[in-house]
Write a protein that holds these residues in place. Structure first.
Motif, PDB file in Angstrom:
ATOM      1  N   VAL A 109      45.225  47.378  32.560  1.00 15.50           N
ATOM      2  CA  VAL A 109      45.054  48.252  33.723  1.00 15.50           C
ATOM      3  C   VAL A 109      45.225  47.447  35.006  1.00 15.50           C
ATOM      4  O   VAL A 109      45.866  47.903  35.964  1.00 15.50           O
ATOM      5  N   MET A 110      44.665  46.227  35.037  1.00  8.88           N
ATOM      6  CA  MET A 110      44.820  45.375  36.218  1.00  8.88           C
ATOM      7  C   MET A 110      46.308  45.076  36.464  1.00  8.88           C
ATOM      8  O   MET A 110      46.776  45.139  37.606  1.00  8.88           O
ATOM      9  N   THR A 111      47.041  44.770  35.402  1.00  6.09           N
ATOM     10  CA  THR A 111      48.477  44.490  35.527  1.00  6.09           C
ATOM     11  C   THR A 111      49.214  45.706  36.049  1.00  6.09           C
ATOM     12  O   THR A 111      50.050  45.606  36.957  1.00  6.09           O
ATOM     13  N   TRP A 112      48.914  46.854  35.479  1.00  5.79           N
ATOM     14  CA  TRP A 112      49.559  48.111  35.889  1.00  5.79           C
ATOM     15  C   TRP A 112      49.303  48.394  37.365  1.00  5.79           C
ATOM     16  O   TRP A 112      50.230  48.693  38.120  1.00  5.79           O
ATOM     17  N   ARG A 113      48.031  48.276  37.798  1.00  9.46           N
ATOM     18  CA  ARG A 113      47.700  48.567  39.190  1.00  9.46           C
ATOM     19  C   ARG A 113      48.298  47.527  40.146  1.00  9.46           C
ATOM     20  O   ARG A 113      48.729  47.868  41.247  1.00  9.46           O
ATOM     21  N   LEU A 114      48.330  46.275  39.731  1.00  9.30           N
ATOM     22  CA  LEU A 114      48.972  45.249  40.559  1.00  9.30           C
ATOM     23  C   LEU A 114      50.457  45.541  40.732  1.00  9.30           C
ATOM     24  O   LEU A 114      51.019  45.359  41.814  1.00  9.30           O
ATOM     25  N   GLY A 115      51.093  45.989  39.652  1.00  8.09           N
ATOM     26  CA  GLY A 115      52.517  46.347  39.729  1.00  8.09           C
ATOM     27  C   GLY A 115      52.757  47.487  40.700  1.00  8.09           C
ATOM     28  O   GLY A 115      53.713  47.467  41.493  1.00  8.09           O
ATOM     29  N   ILE A 116      51.897  48.500  40.646  1.00 10.79           N
ATOM     30  CA  ILE A 116      52.009  49.627  41.589  1.00 10.79           C
ATOM     31  C   ILE A 116      51.823  49.132  43.018  1.00 10.79           C
ATOM     32  O   ILE A 116      52.589  49.499  43.923  1.00 10.79           O
ATOM     33  N   GLN A 117      50.822  48.295  43.221  1.00  7.26           N
ATOM     34  CA  GLN A 117      50.564  47.758  44.563  1.00  7.26           C
ATOM     35  C   GLN A 117      51.745  46.912  45.053  1.00  7.26           C
ATOM     36  O   GLN A 117      52.138  47.002  46.221  1.00  7.26           O
ATOM     37  N   ALA A 118      52.321  46.109  44.168  1.00 10.61           N
ATOM     38  CA  ALA A 118      53.478  45.287  44.550  1.00 10.61           C
ATOM     39  C   ALA A 118      54.649  46.166  44.962  1.00 10.61           C
ATOM     40  O   ALA A 118      55.339  45.885  45.951  1.00 10.61           O
ATOM     41  N   ASN A 119      54.886  47.236  44.211  1.00  9.29           N
ATOM     42  CA  ASN A 119      55.975  48.158  44.555  1.00  9.29           C
ATOM     43  C   ASN A 119      55.738  48.816  45.907  1.00  9.29           C
ATOM     44  O   ASN A 119      56.675  48.976  46.706  1.00  9.29           O
TER      45      ASN A 119
END
Length: 171
Positions: A109-119
């Motif tokens: 979940v942390m990876t997924w949310r970080l990816g969204i934030q990076a985008n």
């Protein structure tokens, strides 16, 4: 096939951690050197390093996220062993499996949310105030390191389930 499997395990368990550890150590050394130069410049020459705060901020994020997969692989996260005495044999194995699977979920979940934030940072063109460092590439690197940590958690869960140690030998 066995040769490829051994090469993969060596890469997964030795080469990647060595690279991550060396990178984290180098970044930490750069952060200390930058802080030292900034303090000396500020107090003795009245000329601090421009953007030292932003660079330290970025370096700290990199150190934390480069070290995260290492801590995960070594099962080195902070734990509370208050109830460990209650678990023996199969119950202990199940407890370890549940903990490792929870780590997979949390880190996933942390990876997924970080990816969204990076985008989102890339889409909006977010940059630091003084040095104009693009935040998106920092967040993408953090996402990649969180993903590696998630994969290590999955590996630990599989190792626990199939009863092989971190070197891959069956117990």
């Amino acid at each position: 096939m066995k040769k490829k499997n051994e090469t993969f395990k060596y890469f997964l368990l030795k080469i990647i951690p060595l690279g991550l550890g060396g990178s984290a150590a180098t970044l930490l050394m750069l952060m200390m050197l930058l802080t030292f130069i900034d303090v000396v410049g500020r107090y003795f020459f009245n000329h601090p390093v421009n953007g030292a705060y932003e660079l330290t901020e970025v370096l700290l994020a990199f150190v934390v996220f480069f070290a995260l997969p290492l801590v995960t692989m070594e099962n080195g996260h902070i734990t509370v062993s208050l109830f460990d005495g209650w678990f023996n044999g199969a119950a202990k194995t199940v407890k370890e499996l549940v903990i490792n699977l929870l780590m997979v979920v949390v880190q996933g979940v942390m990876t997924w949310r970080l990816g969204i934030q990076a985008n989102e940072m890339a889409m909006y063109g977010d940059v630091s105030r003084f040095l104009h460092i693009p935040y998106s590439w920092i967040a993408y690197l953090m996402t990649a390191m969180a993903a590696v940590s998630t994969l290590y958690s999955l590996y630990l869960a599989l190792a626990n389930t199939f009863q092989f140690d971190s070197s891959g030998a069956t117990q």
